[in-house]
Design a protein around this motif. Structure first.
Motif, mmCIF file in Angstrom:
data_model
loop_
_atom_site.group_PDB
_atom_site.id
_atom_site.type_symbol
_atom_site.label_atom_id
_atom_site.label_comp_id
_atom_site.label_asym_id
_atom_site.label_seq_id
_atom_site.Cartn_x
_atom_site.Cartn_y
_atom_site.Cartn_z
ATOM 1 N N ILE A 34 0.825 -1.209 0.000
ATOM 2 C CA ILE A 34 0.000 0.000 0.000
ATOM 3 C C ILE A 34 0.861 1.261 0.000
ATOM 4 C CG2 ILE A 34 -1.551 1.375 1.463
ATOM 5 C CD1 ILE A 34 -2.839 -1.308 2.318
ATOM 6 N N VAL A 35 1.849 1.286 0.876
ATOM 7 C CA VAL A 35 2.722 2.464 0.981
ATOM 8 C C VAL A 35 3.585 2.608 -0.269
ATOM 9 C CG1 VAL A 35 4.669 3.446 2.256
ATOM 10 C CG2 VAL A 35 2.738 2.468 3.498
ATOM 11 N N SER A 36 4.114 1.499 -0.769
ATOM 12 C CA SER A 36 4.993 1.547 -1.953
ATOM 13 C C SER A 36 4.238 2.020 -3.188
ATOM 14 C CB SER A 36 5.596 0.161 -2.215
ATOM 15 O OG SER A 36 6.392 -0.253 -1.128
ATOM 16 N N ARG A 37 2.978 1.610 -3.300
ATOM 17 C CA ARG A 37 2.180 2.015 -4.450
ATOM 18 C C ARG A 37 1.501 3.377 -4.249
ATOM 19 N NH1 ARG A 37 -3.147 -0.912 -6.740
ATOM 20 N NH2 ARG A 37 -3.668 0.855 -8.059
ATOM 21 N N LYS A 38 1.678 3.928 -3.037
ATOM 22 C CA LYS A 38 1.140 5.248 -2.684
ATOM 23 C C LYS A 38 -0.387 5.291 -2.799
ATOM 24 C CE LYS A 38 5.396 7.534 -4.159
ATOM 25 N NZ LYS A 38 6.028 8.524 -5.068
ATOM 26 N N ILE A 39 -1.036 4.268 -2.201
ATOM 27 C CA ILE A 39 -2.496 4.204 -2.213
ATOM 28 C C ILE A 39 -3.027 4.127 -0.778
ATOM 29 C CG2 ILE A 39 -2.733 3.213 -4.513
ATOM 30 C CD1 ILE A 39 -3.028 0.466 -3.170
ATOM 31 N N VAL A 40 -2.365 4.860 0.108
ATOM 32 C CA VAL A 40 -2.739 4.827 1.522
ATOM 33 C C VAL A 40 -4.206 5.181 1.720
ATOM 34 C CG1 VAL A 40 -2.365 5.925 3.759
ATOM 35 C CG2 VAL A 40 -0.403 5.265 2.347
ATOM 36 N N PHE A 41 -4.676 6.213 1.016
ATOM 37 C CA PHE A 41 -6.049 6.655 1.243
ATOM 38 C C PHE A 41 -7.082 5.732 0.604
ATOM 39 C CE2 PHE A 41 -3.759 10.540 2.288
ATOM 40 C CZ PHE A 41 -4.375 10.851 3.497
ATOM 41 N N ILE A 42 -6.661 4.905 -0.345
ATOM 42 C CA ILE A 42 -7.562 3.878 -0.854
ATOM 43 C C ILE A 42 -7.865 2.878 0.259
ATOM 44 C CG2 ILE A 42 -7.707 1.863 -2.373
ATOM 45 C CD1 ILE A 42 -6.401 3.439 -4.545
ATOM 46 N N SER A 43 -6.835 2.486 0.986
ATOM 47 C CA SER A 43 -7.048 1.559 2.098
ATOM 48 C C SER A 43 -7.897 2.213 3.182
ATOM 49 C CB SER A 43 -5.704 1.104 2.676
ATOM 50 O OG SER A 43 -4.940 2.210 3.122
ATOM 51 N N GLY A 44 -7.751 3.531 3.365
ATOM 52 C CA GLY A 44 -8.592 4.244 4.316
ATOM 53 C C GLY A 44 -10.050 4.222 3.887
ATOM 54 N N GLY A 45 -10.285 4.388 2.595
ATOM 55 C CA GLY A 45 -11.644 4.342 2.074
ATOM 56 C C GLY A 45 -12.272 2.972 2.258
ATOM 57 N N ILE A 46 -11.491 1.916 1.995
ATOM 58 C CA ILE A 46 -11.983 0.551 2.159
ATOM 59 C C ILE A 46 -12.313 0.284 3.632
ATOM 60 C CG2 ILE A 46 -11.351 -1.893 2.016
ATOM 61 C CD1 ILE A 46 -9.555 -1.129 -0.378
ATOM 62 N N THR A 47 -11.428 0.737 4.513
ATOM 63 C CA THR A 47 -11.618 0.524 5.947
ATOM 64 C C THR A 47 -12.936 1.113 6.435
ATOM 65 O OG1 THR A 47 -9.225 0.624 6.281
ATOM 66 C CG2 THR A 47 -10.609 0.873 8.228
ATOM 67 N N HIS A 48 -13.167 2.371 6.100
ATOM 68 C CA HIS A 48 -14.371 3.049 6.592
ATOM 69 C C HIS A 48 -15.632 2.578 5.868
ATOM 70 C CE1 HIS A 48 -11.291 5.601 8.369
ATOM 71 N NE2 HIS A 48 -12.225 6.067 9.173
ATOM 72 N N ALA A 49 -15.490 2.205 4.612
ATOM 73 C CA ALA A 49 -16.649 1.697 3.873
ATOM 74 C C ALA A 49 -17.148 0.383 4.460
ATOM 75 C CB ALA A 49 -16.294 1.510 2.401
ATOM 76 N N SER A 50 -16.235 -0.382 5.069
ATOM 77 C CA SER A 50 -16.622 -1.674 5.652
ATOM 78 C C SER A 50 -17.618 -1.505 6.800
ATOM 79 C CB SER A 50 -15.379 -2.418 6.155
ATOM 80 O OG SER A 50 -14.804 -1.766 7.275
ATOM 81 N N PHE A 51 -17.687 -0.305 7.373
ATOM 82 C CA PHE A 51 -18.645 -0.059 8.459
ATOM 83 C C PHE A 51 -20.082 -0.236 7.969
ATOM 84 C CE2 PHE A 51 -21.150 2.806 11.248
ATOM 85 C CZ PHE A 51 -20.911 2.173 12.459
ATOM 86 N N GLY A 52 -20.304 0.041 6.689
ATOM 87 C CA GLY A 52 -21.633 -0.182 6.120
ATOM 88 C C GLY A 52 -22.037 -1.639 6.212
ATOM 89 N N GLY A 53 -21.092 -2.540 5.987
ATOM 90 C CA GLY A 53 -21.365 -3.968 6.094
ATOM 91 C C GLY A 53 -21.643 -4.397 7.520
ATOM 92 N N ILE A 54 -20.960 -3.759 8.465
ATOM 93 C CA ILE A 54 -21.187 -4.072 9.881
ATOM 94 C C ILE A 54 -22.607 -3.688 10.281
ATOM 95 C CG2 ILE A 54 -20.536 -3.439 12.248
ATOM 96 C CD1 ILE A 54 -17.644 -3.179 11.231
ATOM 97 N N GLY A 55 -23.027 -2.478 9.887
ATOM 98 C CA GLY A 55 -24.377 -2.016 10.212
ATOM 99 C C GLY A 55 -25.449 -2.876 9.570
#
Length: 272
Positions: A34-55
């Motif tokens: 993630i860091v090498s490809r410079k997509i840190v905020f993509i992983s952030g988006g995936i992380t927070h989007a997963s909350f929808g599945g929890i709800g």
């Protein structure tokens, strides 16, 4: 020290230590990519989007982590598809799915009949609640990640640093990116127990930032990241037990302290 050793006799504590090690390996491998490809905020988006599945899972009476995994994978694929096919700016796609996932999660949590569930362990992590089933799932993902990085190391390295060059070698970079996105999404969900949704992004980036102080070699970064991740997890585990605080907050705080001390120390050493 003797008390900590005696705690290993309790299944909840030994499970937490094992889960911490497995999570460190998962975050070390996936986070370095993630860091090498410079997509840190993509992983952030995936992380927070997963909350929808929890709800949604709470509303339907399903396992919250199953819901989180489904939403995380769909979000990862959605971001990749939006940026490659729909020509949506990457940051816009991340922001849309990030917000959508959180909104869906909040709506379904409040629509769930009866008492609203305690979401603290999902938001901030609680490593002491890890079960044997969680460990088995983490172990399976860890084995998959190790096998993948071992067998396809050069391909992953090329994708991370130079996708245009990878295309010239005859690889279908689109399919590879989709597969890696799915694996990253599952890695994120498996780590929620340890750091929580709000702080999880840091677990996939701070150890890599520490590793970058010592090296820029991809393979060495993975091992150093794993080592510092596990050190931070152990500190968070002990702190969580003694102070009854969310493990994720202590883990991230500890890692930031490590990074700050090492950064200052290296700078002073180079100055002199």
């Amino acid at each position: 020290m003797q008390e900590i050793i005696s705690l290993l006799g309790f299944s909840f504590f030994s499970n937490a230590v094992i889960a911490g090690l497995l999570t460190s390996i998962i975050a070390g491998i996936a986070g370095t990519y993630i860091v090498s490809r410079k997509i840190v905020f993509i992983s952030g988006g995936i992380t927070h989007a997963s909350f929808g599945g929890i709800g949604l899972a709470y509303f339907l009476g399903l396992n919250p982590f199953f819901g989180a995994a489904v939403f995380a994978v769909l979000s990862a694929l959605g971001i990749e598809w939006s940026t490659q096919k729909a020509q949506v700016r990457e940051d816009s796609a991340i922001a849309i799915l990030w917000s959508l996932g959180m909104a869906i999660g909040i709506i379904f949590v409040f629509l769930t009949p009866g008492y609203a569930p305690n979401l603290m362990s999902f938001l901030f992590g609680n490593i002491l609640t890890v079960t044997t089933t969680d460990i088995i799932t983490m172990l399976a993902l860890t084995v998959l990640l190790i096998a993948g990085i071992t067998l396809f190391y050069r391909l992953i390295l090329y994708i991370a640093f130079d996708q245009e060059y990878t295309k010239t070698l005859g690889f279908n970079t689109t399919i590879v990116r989709y597969i890696i996105s799915i694996i990253i999404a599952l890695s994120i969900v498996m780590s929620i127990r340890v750091a929580g949704i709000i702080l999880l992004l840091s677990l996939f980036t701070i150890p890599q930032a520490i590793a970058n102080i010592f090296t820029h070699d991809f393979k060495k970064m993975i091992f150093i990241s794993i080592a510092f991740s596990f050190l931070g997890v152990l500190t968070g585990l002990i702190g969580s037990y003694y102070f009854n605080l969310p493990s994720g907050a202590i883990i991230i705080f500890t890692l930031i302290i490590f990074w700050s001390i090492l950064k200052v120390t290296i700078k002073l050493f180079r100055t002199h």
